[in-house]
Design a protein around this motif. Structure first.
Motif, mmCIF file in Angstrom:
data_model
loop_
_atom_site.group_PDB
_atom_site.id
_atom_site.type_symbol
_atom_site.label_atom_id
_atom_site.label_comp_id
_atom_site.label_asym_id
_atom_site.label_seq_id
_atom_site.Cartn_x
_atom_site.Cartn_y
_atom_site.Cartn_z
ATOM 1 N N ASN A 1 0.857 -1.176 0.000
ATOM 2 C CA ASN A 1 0.000 0.000 0.000
ATOM 3 C C ASN A 1 0.902 1.238 0.000
ATOM 4 O OD1 ASN A 1 -1.669 2.232 0.898
ATOM 5 N ND2 ASN A 1 -3.198 0.701 1.509
ATOM 6 N N ASP A 2 0.978 1.907 -1.145
ATOM 7 C CA ASP A 2 1.881 3.056 -1.262
ATOM 8 C C ASP A 2 1.376 4.268 -0.496
ATOM 9 O OD1 ASP A 2 3.723 1.686 -2.844
ATOM 10 O OD2 ASP A 2 2.656 2.148 -4.696
ATOM 11 N N ASN A 3 0.078 4.369 -0.295
ATOM 12 C CA ASN A 3 -0.457 5.482 0.494
ATOM 13 C C ASN A 3 -0.077 5.352 1.964
ATOM 14 O OD1 ASN A 3 -1.687 6.747 -1.724
ATOM 15 N ND2 ASN A 3 -3.521 5.472 -1.525
ATOM 16 N N LEU A 4 -0.223 4.118 2.503
ATOM 17 C CA LEU A 4 0.174 3.863 3.884
ATOM 18 C C LEU A 4 1.674 3.669 4.021
ATOM 19 C CD1 LEU A 4 -2.505 1.407 5.362
ATOM 20 C CD2 LEU A 4 -2.310 3.858 5.729
ATOM 21 N N GLN A 5 2.351 3.415 2.898
ATOM 22 C CA GLN A 5 3.786 3.114 2.888
ATOM 23 C C GLN A 5 4.089 1.899 3.768
ATOM 24 O OE1 GLN A 5 5.083 7.396 3.733
ATOM 25 N NE2 GLN A 5 6.516 6.836 2.092
ATOM 26 N N VAL A 6 3.344 0.820 3.456
ATOM 27 C CA VAL A 6 3.497 -0.456 4.156
ATOM 28 C C VAL A 6 3.520 -1.569 3.125
ATOM 29 C CG1 VAL A 6 2.413 -2.117 5.726
ATOM 30 C CG2 VAL A 6 2.399 0.313 6.289
ATOM 31 N N GLU A 7 4.399 -2.542 3.327
ATOM 32 C CA GLU A 7 4.430 -3.734 2.478
ATOM 33 C C GLU A 7 4.315 -4.974 3.348
ATOM 34 O OE1 GLU A 7 6.869 -4.315 -1.296
ATOM 35 O OE2 GLU A 7 8.022 -5.534 0.147
ATOM 36 N N LEU A 8 3.474 -5.914 2.910
ATOM 37 C CA LEU A 8 3.278 -7.178 3.604
ATOM 38 C C LEU A 8 3.709 -8.318 2.690
ATOM 39 C CD1 LEU A 8 -0.345 -6.542 4.969
ATOM 40 C CD2 LEU A 8 1.818 -5.932 6.067
ATOM 41 N N ASN A 9 4.617 -9.153 3.161
ATOM 42 C CA ASN A 9 5.009 -10.362 2.441
ATOM 43 C C ASN A 9 4.439 -11.564 3.189
ATOM 44 O OD1 ASN A 9 7.274 -8.270 1.934
ATOM 45 N ND2 ASN A 9 7.568 -9.757 0.308
ATOM 46 N N PHE A 10 3.520 -12.291 2.548
ATOM 47 C CA PHE A 10 2.832 -13.418 3.171
ATOM 48 C C PHE A 10 3.450 -14.741 2.742
ATOM 49 C CE2 PHE A 10 -0.425 -10.148 3.327
ATOM 50 C CZ PHE A 10 -1.131 -10.416 4.491
ATOM 51 N N ASN A 11 3.776 -15.588 3.718
ATOM 52 C CA ASN A 11 3.982 -17.015 3.470
ATOM 53 C C ASN A 11 2.843 -17.737 4.171
ATOM 54 O OD1 ASN A 11 7.387 -16.322 3.661
ATOM 55 N ND2 ASN A 11 6.496 -17.307 1.884
ATOM 56 N N ASP A 12 1.887 -18.251 3.373
ATOM 57 C CA ASP A 12 0.677 -18.866 3.913
ATOM 58 C C ASP A 12 0.742 -20.378 3.749
ATOM 59 O OD1 ASP A 12 -0.828 -16.464 4.623
ATOM 60 O OD2 ASP A 12 -0.947 -16.098 2.467
ATOM 61 N N LEU A 13 0.295 -21.106 4.779
ATOM 62 C CA LEU A 13 0.337 -22.568 4.711
ATOM 63 C C LEU A 13 -0.599 -23.182 5.738
ATOM 64 C CD1 LEU A 13 2.355 -23.802 7.301
ATOM 65 C CD2 LEU A 13 3.845 -22.219 6.092
ATOM 66 N N VAL A 14 -0.996 -24.420 5.457
ATOM 67 C CA VAL A 14 -1.595 -25.289 6.460
ATOM 68 C C VAL A 14 -0.516 -26.264 6.878
ATOM 69 C CG1 VAL A 14 -3.309 -27.082 6.899
ATOM 70 C CG2 VAL A 14 -3.961 -25.041 5.620
ATOM 71 N N CYS A 15 -0.212 -26.315 8.162
ATOM 72 C CA CYS A 15 0.923 -27.098 8.650
ATOM 73 C C CYS A 15 0.768 -28.565 8.272
ATOM 74 C CB CYS A 15 1.035 -26.974 10.169
ATOM 75 S SG CYS A 15 1.198 -25.282 10.745
ATOM 76 N N SER A 16 1.866 -29.188 7.899
ATOM 77 C CA SER A 16 1.825 -30.585 7.475
ATOM 78 C C SER A 16 1.573 -31.533 8.640
ATOM 79 C CB SER A 16 3.143 -30.960 6.774
ATOM 80 O OG SER A 16 4.257 -30.690 7.615
ATOM 81 N N ASP A 17 2.001 -31.172 9.851
ATOM 82 C CA ASP A 17 1.873 -32.060 11.010
ATOM 83 C C ASP A 17 0.762 -31.667 11.979
ATOM 84 O OD1 ASP A 17 4.011 -33.465 10.026
ATOM 85 O OD2 ASP A 17 5.482 -32.554 11.366
ATOM 86 N N GLU A 18 0.354 -30.401 11.981
ATOM 87 C CA GLU A 18 -0.673 -29.924 12.908
ATOM 88 C C GLU A 18 -1.827 -29.331 12.108
ATOM 89 O OE1 GLU A 18 0.733 -30.680 15.742
ATOM 90 O OE2 GLU A 18 2.820 -30.526 15.146
#
Length: 356
Positions: free
Chosen positions: A80-97
């Motif tokens: 978001n360039d207006n807020l000057q914030v960047e979010l990098n997501f690594n999304d997953l469903v855990c393999s063991d839980e």
């Protein structure tokens, strides 16, 4: 399946929309039960410098959404360039839980120090309904617990740098008597900390940290699923001990090993076809329940015109998939499928129209 990302471990399946907000949330089977409402999304908002922006605001957010190569782990950017914030997501469903993990790298793009808050809204429809539910704040777990009967969902999280978790929360009602939900309470950057509500409930949690100019920090947002309170407590403690960072690495490595276990020779083949082949294997795996059912498509959008979904096992569709997997030598799925189907055949050797 018009979803941006599909994440699964054979018991839990999560769909993310193209704005990176969660829509479908299946547990304890892939394709059954969806604990999220039709056309409902669990909102994510960023608050800084006195204003909030929700990720669904397409005109404010630039996004790049993809998977990490050879895995069922998302690797996405929202800026978001207006807020000057960047979010990098690594999304997953855990393999063991049975845990949905969103590992978010938050970067302050502004040239000055400031507070940045992230808000995660949870609007569960437990068993597909919006009634008789309870949501309560659990001080011992520093999380919000949504539950009914034998479905328990704990919303919690922690920062990498100091292990602190939720800084504030709101619990209330939504989709009832004109109430839109607790996400509205976040828009002034000050949640009201109501500790418990019952009926048609929802919740919003806050994560707050101070960022120097250009600084990045990792936040881990999690939803743990269980069938009773004791399972939830045990899972919470396991995740804290393992650390979300290690859970992310383990799950990523698990999928990379699974998608490459046959060690095919792709020499003299376009590299794009190799990527597509492995992505196809992974997406098929995501739609396969640990009990053996191969589901046609886990997508509630079909409710718009059919008043039903494709979240079933059809004999024809599954047979086509199983034939392909058999040629690919992925016998772990095919064996479970044949065991599942063997219980369904009629005395004449037929299958019914579809199955849960």
């Amino acid at each position: 399946m018009p979803k941006a990302l599909v994440l699964s471990n054979g018991k839990m399946l999560v769909d993310l929309e193209h704005n990176l907000q969660m829509s479908d949330f299946y547990y304890p089977h892939v394709g059954m039960e969806d604990h999220s409402g039709y056309r409902k999304e669990h909102k994510i908002g960023v608050f800084t410098d006195g204003r909030i922006s929700w990720l669904e605001n397409n005109h404010e957010w630039y996004r790049e959404i993809k998977y990490e190569r050879d895995s069922l782990v998302g690797d996405s950017i929202a800026r978001n360039d207006n807020l000057q914030v960047e979010l990098n997501f690594n999304d997953l469903v855990c393999s063991d839980e049975d845990v949905f993990l969103r590992r978010v790298k938050i970067t302050n793009l502004a040239g000055y120090e400031r507070n940045i808050k992230l808000y995660f809204h949870s609007d569960f429809y437990i068993y597909g309904e919006k009634l008789k539910d309870t949501a309560e704040y659990e001080p011992k777990l520093n999380g919000v617990l949504h539950y009914r009967n034998d479905r328990y969902f704990l919303v919690f999280g922690m920062w990498d740098y100091n292990n602190d978790g939720i800084s504030n929360y709101a619990i209330g009602k939504s989709s009832y008597a004109g109430k839109v939900g607790t996400w509205k309470d976040a828009e002034d950057g000050d949640l009201q900390s109501n500790p418990v509500e019952q009926g048609s409930v929802d919740s919003t949690v806050e994560f707050d940290s101070r960022f120097k100019a250009g600084e990045s920090k990792y936040l881990n947002f999690m939803i743990a699923a269980g069938k009773n309170y004791h399972e939830i407590v045990k899972m919470h403690d396991v995740l804290i001990k393992k650390t979300p960072k290690e859970v992310y690495k383990h799950t990523r490595d698990y999928w990379k090993h699974w998608s490459n276990k046959m060690n095919y020779n792709f020499e003299n083949i376009d590299s794009r076809l190799e990527v597509l082949f492995k992505r196809s294997l992974l997406l098929i795996k995501s739609q396969t329940d640990q009990g053996g059912a191969v589901i046609a498509a886990n997508d509630s959008d079909i409710m718009r015109f059919n008043k039903d979904t494709y979240s079933y096992m059809w004999g024809r569709d599954s047979a086509i998939v199983i034939m392909a997997l058999s040629h690919a030598h992925y016998s772990d799925i095919t064996k479970d499928f044949f065991k599942f189907v063997s219980q369904l055949l009629t005395s004449e050797g037929y299958l019914l129209h579809k199955y849960n």
